[in-house]
Design a protein around this motif. Structure first.
Motif, PDB file in Angstrom:
ATOM      1  N   LEU A 197      31.374   8.347   3.651  1.00  0.00           N
ATOM      2  CA  LEU A 197      30.995   9.344   2.646  1.00  0.00           C
ATOM      3  C   LEU A 197      29.716  10.076   3.037  1.00  0.00           C
ATOM      4  CD1 LEU A 197      31.747   7.390  -0.639  1.00  0.00           C
ATOM      5  CD2 LEU A 197      33.019   9.334   0.276  1.00  0.00           C
ATOM      6  N   LEU A 198      28.787   9.368   3.645  1.00  0.00           N
ATOM      7  CA  LEU A 198      27.531   9.999   4.059  1.00  0.00           C
ATOM      8  C   LEU A 198      27.765  11.114   5.069  1.00  0.00           C
ATOM      9  CD1 LEU A 198      25.113   6.962   4.394  1.00  0.00           C
ATOM     10  CD2 LEU A 198      24.813   8.917   2.883  1.00  0.00           C
ATOM     11  N   THR A 223      26.193  13.202 -11.253  1.00  0.00           N
ATOM     12  CA  THR A 223      26.771  11.851 -11.127  1.00  0.00           C
ATOM     13  C   THR A 223      26.610  11.300  -9.723  1.00  0.00           C
ATOM     14  OG1 THR A 223      28.989  12.712 -10.604  1.00  0.00           O
ATOM     15  CG2 THR A 223      28.501  12.222 -12.931  1.00  0.00           C
ATOM     16  N   GLY A 224      26.546  12.151  -8.745  1.00  0.00           N
ATOM     17  CA  GLY A 224      26.504  11.695  -7.354  1.00  0.00           C
ATOM     18  C   GLY A 224      25.204  11.023  -6.960  1.00  0.00           C
ATOM     19  N   LEU A 225      24.080  11.629  -7.290  1.00  0.00           N
ATOM     20  CA  LEU A 225      22.794  11.030  -6.902  1.00  0.00           C
ATOM     21  C   LEU A 225      22.519   9.701  -7.606  1.00  0.00           C
ATOM     22  CD1 LEU A 225      20.368  14.024  -6.341  1.00  0.00           C
ATOM     23  CD2 LEU A 225      21.470  12.561  -4.659  1.00  0.00           C
ATOM     24  N   LEU A 238      24.645  17.433  -1.029  1.00  0.00           N
ATOM     25  CA  LEU A 238      23.195  17.534  -1.169  1.00  0.00           C
ATOM     26  C   LEU A 238      22.719  18.986  -1.120  1.00  0.00           C
ATOM     27  CD1 LEU A 238      21.899  14.466   0.852  1.00  0.00           C
ATOM     28  CD2 LEU A 238      21.864  14.801  -1.618  1.00  0.00           C
ATOM     29  N   LYS A 239      23.559  19.844  -0.577  1.00  0.00           N
ATOM     30  CA  LYS A 239      23.221  21.268  -0.512  1.00  0.00           C
ATOM     31  C   LYS A 239      23.580  22.010  -1.804  1.00  0.00           C
ATOM     32  CE  LYS A 239      24.000  21.229   4.433  1.00  0.00           C
ATOM     33  NZ  LYS A 239      24.905  21.604   5.514  1.00  0.00           N
ATOM     34  N   LEU A 241      36.806  20.938   0.814  1.00  0.00           N
ATOM     35  CA  LEU A 241      36.221  20.378   2.024  1.00  0.00           C
ATOM     36  C   LEU A 241      35.170  19.312   1.727  1.00  0.00           C
ATOM     37  CD1 LEU A 241      35.789  23.638   4.116  1.00  0.00           C
ATOM     38  CD2 LEU A 241      37.565  21.908   4.344  1.00  0.00           C
ATOM     39  N   MET A 242      34.591  19.372   0.522  1.00  0.00           N
ATOM     40  CA  MET A 242      33.541  18.424   0.167  1.00  0.00           C
ATOM     41  C   MET A 242      34.094  17.101  -0.359  1.00  0.00           C
ATOM     42  SD  MET A 242      30.636  20.761  -1.539  1.00  0.00           S
ATOM     43  CE  MET A 242      31.329  22.357  -1.900  1.00  0.00           C
TER      44      MET A 242
END
Length: 142
Positions: A71-72, A88-90, A80-81, A4-5
């Protein structure tokens, strides 16, 4: 939960070509700007490739912003949770935010005094973003 992410197929169909075209047009601008100067009647002039690649870069960046918004909404907000997935994402998100802000400043606000510094910062971080995106997209799967 992990499925889901991840970005949807629709998002990926817009995201991946947009990122590729933004990167290609940016790299093409670099080549035109630094290596393809032509001699005009009154001295050195910009190569047409530089001008057209910059126009295309701005055009494709609009799709990049659309993708960032998509994406946001789900992917980034959900991740973010989960702090263990930030490696890699941040950094990629920080790079993209810098590119959006510096691109806007280059186009609309920066005067000649600051233009070269911001341009250098924009294209160096832009090249880094290609690696950052690669690491995030095809890097270690969770």
């Amino acid at each position: 939960m992990c499925k889901l992410m991840r970005p949807s197929r629709f998002t990926k169909k817009i995201l991946y070509p947009s990122l590729l075209l933004i990167a290609i047009s940016g790299i093409t601008w670099l080549i035109g700007h630094y290596f393809l100067e032509i001699q005009g009647e009154f001295g050195p002039e910009k190569h047409p490739l530089e001008i057209w690649s910059l126009r295309l870069h701005g055009f494709f960046a609009v799709f990049g912003l659309l993708c960032l918004g998509m994406l946001l909404e789900h992917h980034i907000k959900t991740y973010l949770k989960h702090p263990k997935r930030w490696w890699t994402g941040l950094p990629l998100l920080a790079v993209w935010i810098w590119l959006v802000i510096s691109g806007y400043l280059l186009y609309y606000l920066i005067d000649d005094q600051w233009h070269n510094a911001f341009s250098l910062g924009h294209w160096i971080v832009g090249l880094i973003s290609v690696l950052a995106a690669y690491l995030h997209i095809v890097g270690k799967k969770y």
